[in-house]
Design an enzyme around this catalytic site. Structure first.
Site, mmCIF file in Angstrom:
data_model
loop_
_atom_site.group_PDB
_atom_site.id
_atom_site.type_symbol
_atom_site.label_atom_id
_atom_site.label_comp_id
_atom_site.label_asym_id
_atom_site.label_seq_id
_atom_site.Cartn_x
_atom_site.Cartn_y
_atom_site.Cartn_z
ATOM 1 N N GLU A 175 18.042 39.052 18.093
ATOM 2 C CA GLU A 175 17.737 37.814 17.360
ATOM 3 C C GLU A 175 18.894 36.811 17.468
ATOM 4 O OE1 GLU A 175 15.583 37.849 13.735
ATOM 5 O OE2 GLU A 175 15.470 40.014 13.677
ATOM 6 N N GLU A 178 11.904 45.829 15.484
ATOM 7 C CA GLU A 178 11.546 45.841 14.063
ATOM 8 C C GLU A 178 10.119 46.285 13.795
ATOM 9 O OE1 GLU A 178 13.349 43.578 15.592
ATOM 10 O OE2 GLU A 178 14.968 42.817 14.327
#
Lengths: 282, 282, 282
Positions: free
Chosen positions: B122, B143
């Site tokens: 990210e 995730e």
């Protein structure tokens, strides 16, 4: 390159020819290296006027260069009262022209062969489609390297075509990309072997011109809705910002330093051939 | 990797060095595999504070890793009262940091070498530009495979950079992509041979830092308008949604099952090297 | 191709099979060349109804073809009172179906093998993800060549996936692209060797179906916000515009000319195999 017969325009540097019903080719030819000055810009404006007259039935426009070294070059710099600037009629007229290239009902296609620095690159990016010579294409938005920014279309189209990160690289580096990288980044539709380029673009242009004109125009209109093309007001804002930046002390210092490094204006043929190199870190 | 001399920060795990006027390099170094914990996040925050002080004249920031196996790794999981979670100051602080990476006047560039799982991925996606080692880059947003979702930037930047369909694949598969696929998908600017990567990024960073700072900052500002970067409120919403998902029974069951499969936390070096494999269908 | 056992639907031409918990495969099989008529469309609608029933726990849907020559073909043309048209229930029902493919909580994946002309292409583009057989995929939106336009999803998804310039080329050329060009343009996620295609899609589908369903659904929801999928009203507008264009004199003339050129409707197998060629300039 001039086997098209008589041009439909008075301009010597921008010639227009009908190649099939509804299908036209524009040849840009301003020796020695296709600089954009008042004559070229006036020629481009007369193409627009011709295309806007319904009597001429212009549905597809292909832009190409008579000069294999340069598709279309930067705007010629002017020095007056010790200040460097670009011709006012181009600075002021370009945003509306850029918008017309993408939003008119006419389908605009660029045959990219040779270099396109600054304005020439912005012009190519603003058309509906671009096809590049694999061996012989170099595009560069060198405005940031010259102390300003590629307002009036360069910034906007880089982002729309290549996405933010690659637009950031292309714009902030003021460095050139070759045909295969331009294709990877989406800045051109495709990189095509030079020997096949003209035939490929010609085939596409004639094909589109052969279809039901109402369908072609309506499809283009739907692909032009919303945020898919930059708005005239936004193009005018970034073009004005670029002009303002260039006139600041820092902008004048940047361009002045490069002019000295290049050995004065107009730049020599040798400097023009490798113009992005002028922005290399010393 | 540490031939930069003294760091400008107190942090041991995040070091900052000026490499040219206006041009800085951040080295992340948290052995053994660059996990993100409170120390690393505090170090990154101190980079931001340093860059926000005009006296420091920070215009270009290059982020790289001291560890060739990991660019930057996931957040270290914590277990308290039998519940698995991530450190609160990171969950709460990350959305604003992610937004700063793309919206500050400083140009942020990532040199990607090694793995970037979860948070590290990210982080890389939120910077302005990313260049990847062709032989040695693996990115994964794991995730969803861990029962949650890559809120706070992962979802948003995947979609902005790669488009919806490829973002859907990248996010929902929780599997890793190599450098050439990342380049194809637009998730990195380019895949570059490892031996050339540092020099290429260094050249770009110095080049940008050598230009008129007002032009660079204004160009970045125009490339940051409208919907071109995720807004802080949206980043905070997806980050919070991720935290909520993880705390549900289904989220806890998913992460718990993987922790057992991996042999407990912290994960071993061997598990970390191939973390996306943990999400394989049994 | 039919080693799935009994279909869960009554339709003979659209079969549905559960391949893992939450993971289903749809097989389209309408010999001889997968034309879309009332039966196929009704079969697709029954897949949607099945998937919308929570009791069936459908989380991932893979669409594939029983016919390696055609993934899914155009809508069969009808002639009544001397006017050529498409079946009304398809024209009217397609925009909502297209929207469902991208906006439902179910993840939709297309295994692309063979040709997809017109409707079949719009269908493939409207799904969440598409993976193409490298050796055996050809996509074409031939509607503009037939005097109309690819309303109801073709226009919109081409632009969202490939960007404006490449969408313009794909839509206006009415010509087909192969798997590697589709990958370059972002119109498919990836081009995969034919022998590996089914296993790759199957692995992805099962992997997604094995994750926490709430995380998968929420991630898809965040990737479906804002302008990231076309709205039903916009899809209905372009679908209606396409129908109107086809019923104009110019539209009827265009399609009539091609029907004569092809030797009448229904088109022969040979004509179907190379349908975009029918739009070549004579």
């Amino acid at each position: 390159m001039s086997n098209f017969g008589e041009s439909l325009l008075e301009s010597k540097v921008v010639r227009l020819h009908e190649t099939a019903a509804g299908c036209f080719t524009v040849v840009i030819d301003n020796p020695p290296y296709n600089l954009v000055g008042s004559q070229v810009f006036a020629g481009l404006q007369s193409v627009k006027s011709f295309a806007e007259d319904p009597a001429n039935d212009v549905r597809v426009l292909v832009f190409k260069s008579a000069n294999p070294e340069f598709f279309l070059n930067h705007v010629g710099l002017e020095i007056s009262d010790g200040e460097v600037s670009e011709p006012l009629e181009i600075l002021q007229g370009w945003p509306a022209f850029s918008h017309w290239l993408s939003s008119s009902p006419v389908v605009t296609i660029v045959t990219l062969r040779g270099r396109a620095w600054g304005f020439g690159c912005e012009f190519a990016l603003s058309a509906d489609m671009r096809f590049a010579s694999r061996e012989n294409t170099r595009l560069c938005l060198l405005e940031v390297g010259f102390g300003a920014l590629p307002g009036g279309g360069g910034l906007e189209w880089s982002q729309l075509l290549a996405g933010r990160s690659r637009a950031m690289e292309f714009v902030l580096s003021s460095d050139d990309l070759d045909a295969d990288t331009l294709e990877l980044y989406g800045l051109v539709n495709r990189s095509i072997p030079d020997a096949e380029l003209d035939a490929a673009v010609d085939k596409l242009a004639r094909r589109i011109a052969s279809f039901n004109p109402a369908g072609v125009a309506m499809a283009k209109r739907y692909l032009t809705k919303g945020q898919s093309v930059p708005l005239p007001a936004d193009l005018a804002e970034t073009a004005a910002a670029a002009g303002s930046l260039l006139s600041t002390d820092a902008g004048q210092a940047a361009v002045g330093r490069l002019m000295v490094k290049a050995g004065g204006v107009p730049f020599s043929h040798e400097v023009e051939l490798d113009l992005p190199k002028l922005c290399d870190v010393d």
